[in-house]
Design an enzyme around this catalytic site. Structure first.
Site, PDB file in Angstrom:
ATOM      1  N   ILE A 188       0.811  -1.223   0.000  1.00  0.00           N
ATOM      2  CA  ILE A 188       0.000   0.000   0.000  1.00  0.00           C
ATOM      3  C   ILE A 188       0.845   1.274   0.000  1.00  0.00           C
ATOM      4  O   ILE A 188       0.302   2.371  -0.054  1.00  0.00           O
ATOM      5  CB  ILE A 188      -0.978   0.030   1.201  1.00  0.00           C
ATOM      6  CG1 ILE A 188      -0.220  -0.104   2.525  1.00  0.00           C
ATOM      7  CG2 ILE A 188      -2.028  -1.043   1.059  1.00  0.00           C
ATOM      8  CD1 ILE A 188      -1.110   0.046   3.747  1.00  0.00           C
ATOM      9  N   GLY A 230       8.702   3.632  -0.497  1.00  0.00           N
ATOM     10  CA  GLY A 230       9.652   4.730  -0.557  1.00  0.00           C
ATOM     11  C   GLY A 230      11.037   4.197  -0.834  1.00  0.00           C
ATOM     12  O   GLY A 230      11.223   3.019  -1.154  1.00  0.00           O
ATOM     13  N   ALA A 289      11.790   1.973   2.514  1.00  0.00           N
ATOM     14  CA  ALA A 289      10.776   1.182   3.206  1.00  0.00           C
ATOM     15  C   ALA A 289       9.590   0.913   2.301  1.00  0.00           C
ATOM     16  O   ALA A 289       9.306   1.666   1.367  1.00  0.00           O
ATOM     17  CB  ALA A 289      10.321   1.893   4.476  1.00  0.00           C
ATOM     18  N   VAL A 290       8.909  -0.187   2.586  1.00  0.00           N
ATOM     19  CA  VAL A 290       7.679  -0.560   1.887  1.00  0.00           C
ATOM     20  C   VAL A 290       6.634  -0.867   2.951  1.00  0.00           C
ATOM     21  O   VAL A 290       6.954  -1.485   3.974  1.00  0.00           O
ATOM     22  CB  VAL A 290       7.892  -1.804   0.987  1.00  0.00           C
ATOM     23  CG1 VAL A 290       6.599  -2.164   0.264  1.00  0.00           C
ATOM     24  CG2 VAL A 290       9.017  -1.560  -0.007  1.00  0.00           C
ATOM     25  N   LYS A 296       8.062  -2.519   6.199  1.00  0.00           N
ATOM     26  CA  LYS A 296       9.318  -3.255   6.000  1.00  0.00           C
ATOM     27  C   LYS A 296      10.427  -2.270   5.668  1.00  0.00           C
ATOM     28  O   LYS A 296      10.389  -1.600   4.634  1.00  0.00           O
ATOM     29  CB  LYS A 296       9.162  -4.283   4.871  1.00  0.00           C
ATOM     30  CG  LYS A 296      10.400  -5.139   4.662  1.00  0.00           C
ATOM     31  CD  LYS A 296      10.193  -6.161   3.565  1.00  0.00           C
ATOM     32  CE  LYS A 296      10.285  -5.527   2.199  1.00  0.00           C
ATOM     33  NZ  LYS A 296      10.267  -6.522   1.101  1.00  0.00           N
ATOM     34  N   ASP A 300       7.655  16.291  13.072  1.00  0.00           N
ATOM     35  CA  ASP A 300       7.140  16.221  11.696  1.00  0.00           C
ATOM     36  C   ASP A 300       5.615  16.177  11.698  1.00  0.00           C
ATOM     37  O   ASP A 300       5.011  15.380  10.976  1.00  0.00           O
ATOM     38  CB  ASP A 300       7.706  15.018  10.946  1.00  0.00           C
ATOM     39  CG  ASP A 300       7.534  15.156   9.430  1.00  0.00           C
ATOM     40  OD1 ASP A 300       7.330  16.302   8.960  1.00  0.00           O
ATOM     41  OD2 ASP A 300       7.592  14.134   8.720  1.00  0.00           O
TER      42      ASP A 300
END
Length: 357
Positions: free
Chosen positions: A21, A24, A27-28, A45, A137
């Site tokens: 979904i 980057g 990371a996934v 992940k 952030d």
């Protein structure tokens, strides 16, 4: 297989991955579920092998703070396990975020809706600050919405603890549109006030339905802030001309907030002005904001279950593991009825943590 390996193997068996979904550079994120109950989760992940010196510090921070911070308005970390060259964070699954709700023009926001989102944001942030954690952030994209309407602060990859006021920190944090002017001027010594400025920008965005201070570069961001709020004087913000990256941006007059926020109540304008004070030490705290008259005046906050929702599921969120302050890199761009008698800090327990001075 030693004890640690056995526990990691057991953790892997507890969760299964479904569809991807978000993705980057480092990371996934997958939609997943708990093997025993079928509960939906999000599995982030992190590709450990991408980093020259092992695991990136922001991933370590995210695990550390989410392990410690347990609150209804902070996303829950359910489990952590490793597989091959990857670190997997199992998080509660939240389908939408506040940015998607704001952009959905089929929604009509009522003052009570905005008050509810603000109250939940401030409750989560107050809990973080009470336990010496800066988020660094905050923006609508990082405020996720649960199925029951509860808002939860997410993405602690840039968070850090604070205790010693004399400890240097990086100024390259917080997405530009929500970054306070002291960081834009290179301030390295700061505290909770940087998050409070971000909350003020989010508050304004909820009322306007567009980002309030949207600059195209760091210099343009300063100009945008000063055009909106006036150029600060030495009396308004003592010492700002001595900050490391200070430059003369321009001389803009101060314009009353009422001119732009014409539909806002006097209490809402007063609270917004306290979020967006130039002098960081004079900005209102999250705790004091929860006790501001705005929170107790009519209309009372909408119950979370009755808040507007995004009409379509949230689009896949690009996931970025930011470079840490030790690497000195700039922040990457990321595509992110409470009654007056109720205690604003209910359901929160203090975290017992060792402070490193």
């Amino acid at each position: 297989m030693d004890a640690a390996e056995r526990e990691n193997h057991a953790a892997m068996k507890r969760w299964s991955k479904d569809a991807k979904i978000g993705e980057g550079t480092y990371a996934v994120v997958y939609r997943g579920r708990q093997s025993s109950t079928g509960r939906q989760v999000a599995i982030k992940k992190i590709k450990v092998g991408q980093f020259k010196d092992g695991l990136d510090m922001s991933a370590v921070r995210e695990v550390k703070y989410l392990r410690e911070l347990k609150h209804p308005n902070v996303i829950e970390l359910l489990d952590v396990f490793s597989s091959k060259q990857n670190l997997n964070l199992v998080l509660e699954f939240l389908e939408s975020d506040l940015e998607a709700v704001i952009k959905d023009r089929s929604n009509v926001f009522k003052p009570a809706d905005i008050k509810s989102w603000m109250a939940m944001t401030l409750r989560g942030l107050e809990f973080c600050h009470r336990n010496f954690v800066l988020h660094r952030d905050l923006k609508p994209n990082n405020l996720l919405i649960a199925a029951d309407g509860q808002l939860k602060i997410a993405d602690f990859g840039l968070a850090r603890d604070f205790a010693d006021p004399g400890h240097k920190m990086t100024c390259q944090v917080i997405t530009r549109w929500y970054r306070p002017p002291e960081l834009l001027f290179g301030c390295r010594f700061y505290s909770t006030a940087v998050d409070i400025w971000s909350v003020g920008c989010i508050f304004a965005e909820l009322m306007l339905r567009v980002p309030y201070l949207a600059g195209e570069s760091d210099m343009d961001q300063l100009k945008t802030i000063f055009r909106a709020l006036g150029t600060p004087t030495e009396q308004e913000w003592p010492g700002h001309t001595s900050l490391p990256h200070y430059v003369v941006v321009g001389n803009f007059p101060k314009s009353p907030l009422q001119f732009l926020f014409t539909a806002a109540s006097a209490d809402a304008i007063d609270l917004l002005s306290k979020f967006l004070i130039y002098e960081p030490r004079r900005r209102i705290s999250a705790k004091d904001a929860l006790y501001h008259p705005y929170m107790f005046s009519l209309p009372y906050p909408t119950h979370p279950s009755k808040l507007p929702k995004a009409s379509a599921p949230m689009q896949p969120r690009p996931v970025h593991i930011e470079e840490t302050e030790g690497q000195g890199a700039a922040l990457s761009a990321k595509a992110t009825k409470r009654k007056a008698s109720e205690d604003p800090f209910e359901n929160s327990k203090p975290v017992s943590r060792r402070l490193e001075f």
